[in-house]
Design a protein around this motif. Sequence first.
Motif, PDB file in Angstrom:
ATOM      1  N   GLY A  60       0.798  -1.174   0.015  1.00  0.00           N
ATOM      2  CA  GLY A  60       0.231   0.140   0.109  1.00  0.00           C
ATOM      3  C   GLY A  60       0.839   1.114  -0.136  1.00  0.00           C
ATOM      4  O   GLY A  60       1.983   1.269   0.596  1.00  0.00           O
ATOM      5  N   ASP A  61       0.341   2.316  -0.500  1.00  0.00           N
ATOM      6  CA  ASP A  61       1.060   3.539  -0.816  1.00  0.00           C
ATOM      7  C   ASP A  61       1.735   4.095   0.573  1.00  0.00           C
ATOM      8  O   ASP A  61       2.890   4.628   0.564  1.00  0.00           O
ATOM      9  CB  ASP A  61       0.217   4.667  -1.235  1.00  0.00           C
ATOM     10  CG  ASP A  61       0.042   4.367  -2.995  1.00  0.00           C
ATOM     11  OD1 ASP A  61      -0.874   5.167  -3.435  1.00  0.00           O
ATOM     12  OD2 ASP A  61       0.793   3.605  -3.402  1.00  0.00           O
ATOM     13  N   SER A  62       0.875   3.924   1.864  1.00  0.00           N
ATOM     14  CA  SER A  62       1.090   4.342   2.820  1.00  0.00           C
ATOM     15  C   SER A  62       2.435   3.657   3.843  1.00  0.00           C
ATOM     16  O   SER A  62       2.686   4.184   4.752  1.00  0.00           O
ATOM     17  CB  SER A  62      -0.082   4.404   3.900  1.00  0.00           C
ATOM     18  OG  SER A  62      -0.341   3.261   4.301  1.00  0.00           O
ATOM     19  N   VAL A  63       2.715   2.649   3.138  1.00  0.00           N
ATOM     20  CA  VAL A  63       3.924   1.857   3.944  1.00  0.00           C
ATOM     21  C   VAL A  63       4.662   1.534   2.994  1.00  0.00           C
ATOM     22  O   VAL A  63       5.909   0.976   3.398  1.00  0.00           O
ATOM     23  CB  VAL A  63       3.060   0.531   4.582  1.00  0.00           C
ATOM     24  CG1 VAL A  63       1.815   0.697   5.257  1.00  0.00           C
ATOM     25  CG2 VAL A  63       2.804  -0.493   3.293  1.00  0.00           C
ATOM     26  N   THR A  68       7.970  -4.599   4.838  1.00  0.00           N
ATOM     27  CA  THR A  68       8.703  -5.512   3.990  1.00  0.00           C
ATOM     28  C   THR A  68       7.784  -6.738   4.269  1.00  0.00           C
ATOM     29  O   THR A  68       7.798  -7.373   5.500  1.00  0.00           O
ATOM     30  CB  THR A  68      10.045  -5.925   4.014  1.00  0.00           C
ATOM     31  OG1 THR A  68      10.995  -4.609   3.742  1.00  0.00           O
ATOM     32  CG2 THR A  68      10.381  -6.806   3.089  1.00  0.00           C
ATOM     33  N   ILE A  69       7.219  -7.489   3.324  1.00  0.00           N
ATOM     34  CA  ILE A  69       6.636  -8.838   3.456  1.00  0.00           C
ATOM     35  C   ILE A  69       7.629  -9.831   2.774  1.00  0.00           C
ATOM     36  O   ILE A  69       8.094  -9.664   1.876  1.00  0.00           O
ATOM     37  CB  ILE A  69       5.112  -8.747   2.723  1.00  0.00           C
ATOM     38  CG1 ILE A  69       4.301 -10.140   3.004  1.00  0.00           C
ATOM     39  CG2 ILE A  69       5.455  -8.596   1.174  1.00  0.00           C
ATOM     40  CD1 ILE A  69       2.930 -10.067   2.521  1.00  0.00           C
ATOM     41  N   SER A  70       7.393 -10.954   3.600  1.00  0.00           N
ATOM     42  CA  SER A  70       8.269 -12.177   3.136  1.00  0.00           C
ATOM     43  C   SER A  70       7.588 -13.327   3.439  1.00  0.00           C
ATOM     44  O   SER A  70       6.636 -13.241   4.359  1.00  0.00           O
ATOM     45  CB  SER A  70       9.654 -12.195   3.782  1.00  0.00           C
ATOM     46  OG  SER A  70       9.668 -12.326   5.292  1.00  0.00           O
ATOM     47  N   ARG A  71       7.963 -14.540   2.917  1.00  0.00           N
ATOM     48  CA  ARG A  71       7.400 -15.668   3.346  1.00  0.00           C
ATOM     49  C   ARG A  71       8.534 -16.912   3.511  1.00  0.00           C
ATOM     50  O   ARG A  71       9.634 -16.760   2.874  1.00  0.00           O
ATOM     51  CB  ARG A  71       6.301 -16.045   2.518  1.00  0.00           C
ATOM     52  CG  ARG A  71       6.840 -16.365   1.013  1.00  0.00           C
ATOM     53  CD  ARG A  71       5.475 -16.577   0.186  1.00  0.00           C
ATOM     54  NE  ARG A  71       4.838 -17.770   0.575  1.00  0.00           N
ATOM     55  CZ  ARG A  71       3.545 -17.916  -0.034  1.00  0.00           C
ATOM     56  NH1 ARG A  71       2.943 -17.063  -0.794  1.00  0.00           N
ATOM     57  NH2 ARG A  71       2.960 -18.891   0.390  1.00  0.00           N
ATOM     58  N   ASP A  72       8.092 -17.912   4.422  1.00  0.00           N
ATOM     59  CA  ASP A  72       8.976 -19.027   4.478  1.00  0.00           C
ATOM     60  C   ASP A  72       8.139 -20.121   4.323  1.00  0.00           C
ATOM     61  O   ASP A  72       7.313 -20.716   5.273  1.00  0.00           O
ATOM     62  CB  ASP A  72       9.616 -19.129   5.854  1.00  0.00           C
ATOM     63  CG  ASP A  72      10.868 -20.059   6.034  1.00  0.00           C
ATOM     64  OD1 ASP A  72      10.284 -21.052   5.209  1.00  0.00           O
ATOM     65  OD2 ASP A  72      11.729 -20.038   7.010  1.00  0.00           O
ATOM     66  N   ASN A  73       8.151 -20.841   3.116  1.00  0.00           N
ATOM     67  CA  ASN A  73       7.383 -21.886   2.801  1.00  0.00           C
ATOM     68  C   ASN A  73       7.644 -23.219   3.594  1.00  0.00           C
ATOM     69  O   ASN A  73       6.822 -24.078   3.695  1.00  0.00           O
ATOM     70  CB  ASN A  73       7.356 -22.162   1.201  1.00  0.00           C
ATOM     71  CG  ASN A  73       6.712 -21.144   0.500  1.00  0.00           C
ATOM     72  OD1 ASN A  73       5.753 -20.255   1.166  1.00  0.00           O
ATOM     73  ND2 ASN A  73       6.788 -21.272  -0.915  1.00  0.00           N
ATOM     74  N   ALA A  74       9.046 -23.160   3.878  1.00  0.00           N
ATOM     75  CA  ALA A  74       9.277 -24.525   5.030  1.00  0.00           C
ATOM     76  C   ALA A  74       8.596 -24.415   6.294  1.00  0.00           C
ATOM     77  O   ALA A  74       8.533 -25.245   6.985  1.00  0.00           O
ATOM     78  CB  ALA A  74      10.637 -24.455   5.037  1.00  0.00           C
TER      79      ALA A  74
END
Length: 123
Positions: A60-63, A68-74
């Motif tokens: 989103g523009d405000s952030v 930072t978004i991230s993922r750990d599929n394990a």
Amino acid sequence: QVQLVESGGGLVQAGGSLRLSCLVSDNFRSYAMGWFRQAPGKEREFVASISRTGGSTYYGDSVKGRFTISRDNAKNTVSLQMNALKPEDTAVYHCAHTWGSNAPQRVADFRSWGQGTQVTVSS
């Protein structure tokens, strides 16, 4: 039914950082994930999303530039690193999932939601 459990919220001073996590019950690799927030009296607001592989992210523009978004599929986990927090970031933060390879940004595109975690930023 998919279950999502958020953690990591709390009280922080303006300029500080928090890291939110969301644990997803199963088939995590099949889902695109998102973070939304809702402040009292306001509509749910898009914060960030990430594709199934993690190759695409949206904010989103405000952030932008602060979160930072991230993922750990394990570990079946999606995280949201929040830096340079502002009082206007105060809200309940929810993670959500949807099927598909892309990372949508609309509330209506997501299928299941967690209960949320409260983030409060003091000035």
